[in-house]
Design an enzyme around this catalytic site. Structure first.
Site, PDB file in Angstrom:
ATOM      1  CD  GLU A  96      28.971 -41.835 -23.828  1.00 51.32           C
ATOM      2  OE1 GLU A  96      29.337 -42.312 -24.911  1.00 51.32           O
ATOM      3  OE2 GLU A  96      28.124 -40.951 -23.725  1.00 51.32           O
ATOM      4  CB  CYS A 131      28.180 -52.272 -23.357  1.00 49.15           C
ATOM      5  SG  CYS A 131      29.001 -51.804 -24.892  1.00 49.15           S
ATOM      6  CB  CYS A 138      37.280 -45.424 -32.141  1.00 51.73           C
ATOM      7  SG  CYS A 138      37.816 -46.921 -33.001  1.00 51.73           S
ATOM      8  CB  CYS A 145      30.919 -46.015 -35.735  1.00 56.28           C
ATOM      9  SG  CYS A 145      31.321 -46.041 -33.974  1.00 56.28           S
TER      10      CYS A 145
END
Ligand code: SAH
Ligand code: SF4
Length: 376
Positions: A96, A131, A138, A145
């Site tokens: 994204e 962004c 990750c 997160c």
């Protein structure tokens, strides 16, 4: 290179393009034309490279050369103007990218409006922050997160990183030279764990697309060896570090990466970091209600960062269904900020962007579930 099965042009440097055209026995200026077409013109198929002869285009095609921007699979538009893009790659993975018109909360830009007014009435003039994601998922596993919940699927290539920017610019019809753009490498992933591709993308964005390095910021969870490498790069964005807690114990609890690279080591590496004229380090601090948002923690932050040329971005937790923390109260956020600013440490409260479409910090992951739902 030309003999290889499939050579994707997007992501190649001018030197790599020069090597490619030379293997075809063509003059080096052809590489410059390819470079310009890819990054300035944002051409996304060989047919569009009308600066090249038909014969050369044909030869490139026959030697397996392709050009392609990542595909926009979905757009989610927020009431605040933010647009979250879901990009799909040929292997089925997706990431994204977020488009935030008029800065990213008033902080990433320098706030000066000089020259903007006369451009403001033009259609393709934009002031915005993009962004960008650097990995699919990750591996760092921060407890607050949502991207962490995916785990690491894979690194993005330099072409996939640059491609996010190009595709968004194309979609928003941005004229780069007449706009004020900021890029933040703060989407999915840890850029410093995909360092070479990330840095190659940075150079292409600066030299190819024409976005100044001073308008780019990369955020890291604190991958120490790469911070040292980054400091000596001739072309580099500004550096932001996700601090999120002022003590080893607390930071280890929410950011397990602290076990490997302690706060003490992190801060001493940052004391060595070669800042440019008037450049500051940015520290990001996600406030988790009742956990790291006490005035006591703010005082510890002040002690920790004493003597560093730095500013702090305070981000109230963007909540998510699987995130076991709560938002801090407005009062505690302001009290926290007050301690920092009174100690001479500039501190900004980051306004969340696109929360309604799960585009805010740490929320990039959610789309997968939404897409899944619509497919079922
Ligand atoms: N991996 C890098 C960059 C991407 S994360 C890093 O961690 O620095 C970008 C920022 O979003 C980080 O500062 C991170 O601390 C913050 N963040 C992550 N999850 C969040 C959440 N749920 N709410 C608010 N901010 C969050
Ligand atoms: Fe990765 Fe950054 Fe999320 Fe931590 S906050 S899991 S480093 S994306």
């Amino acid at each position: 290179m030309a003999q290889s099965q499939n050579t994707e042009l997007l992501g190649l440097s001018l030197q790599e393009l020069t090597d490619l055209v030379e293997t075809l026995g063509r003059a080096p200026y052809r590489a410059r034309q390819l470079f310009d077409g890819l990054y300035r013109q944002r051409w996304s198929s060989l047919e569009q490279f009308t600066t090249l002869s038909l014969g050369l285009r044909q030869e490139l095609r026959e030697s397996g050369v392709t050009v392609g921007l990542p595909r926009i699979e979905k757009r989610f538009a927020s009431v605040d103007g933010t647009v979250r893009y879901l990009f799909g790659f040929t292997d089925g993975q997706s990431v994204e990218t977020v488009w935030m018109p008029e800065g990213d909360g008033g902080e990433a830009g320098d706030g000066s409006a000089s020259g903007d007014e006369e451009l403001a009435d033009k259609k393709d003039w934009h002031r915005a922050t993009i962004c960008i994601s650097s990995q699919v998922g990750c591996a760092v596993d921060c407890a607050f997160c949502m991207t962490a919940l995916l785990g690491l699927k894979r690194n993005l290539t330099a072409g996939e990183i640059v491609g996010q920017v190009l595709a968004v610019l194309e979609d928003q019809q941005v004229d780069v030279e007449r706009s004020r753009l900021n890029l933040v490498f703060m989407g999915q992933g840890e850029p410093f764990l995909n360092y070479d591709n990330f840095m190659q993308a940075v150079r292409l964005l600066v030299e190819g697309v024409g976005i100044p390095q001073s308008r780019m910021t990369v955020s890291t969870s604190g991958i120490l060896p790469r911070i040292a490498d980054f400091g000596v790069e001739p072309i580099r964005p500004k550096l932001a570090v996700s601090l999120n807690a002022p003590s080893e114990k607390l930071r280890t609890q929410i950011m397990p990466v602290t076990k490997k690279w302690t706060i003490e080591k992190l801060i001493s590496a940052l004391r060595e970091f070669p800042l440019r004229d008037r450049e500051k380090l940015t520290f990001e601090y996600v406030l988790l209600g009742g956990l790291n948002d006490d005035v006591q923690h703010a005082r510890q932050v002040v002690d920790l960062l004493r003597g560093l040329r730095a500013k702090v971005n305070l981000i109230a937790l963007n909540p998510g269904p699987e995130i076991p923390f709560s938002m801090p109260s407005e009062k505690r956020v302001l009290a926290f900020q007050n301690i920092l600013t009174r100690a001479g440490l500039p501190a900004f409260i980051r306004r969340p962007r696109g929360r309604d479409i799960y585009a805010a910090c740490g929320q990039l992951k959610r789309t997968m579930e939404l897409v899944q739902l619509t497919r079922e």
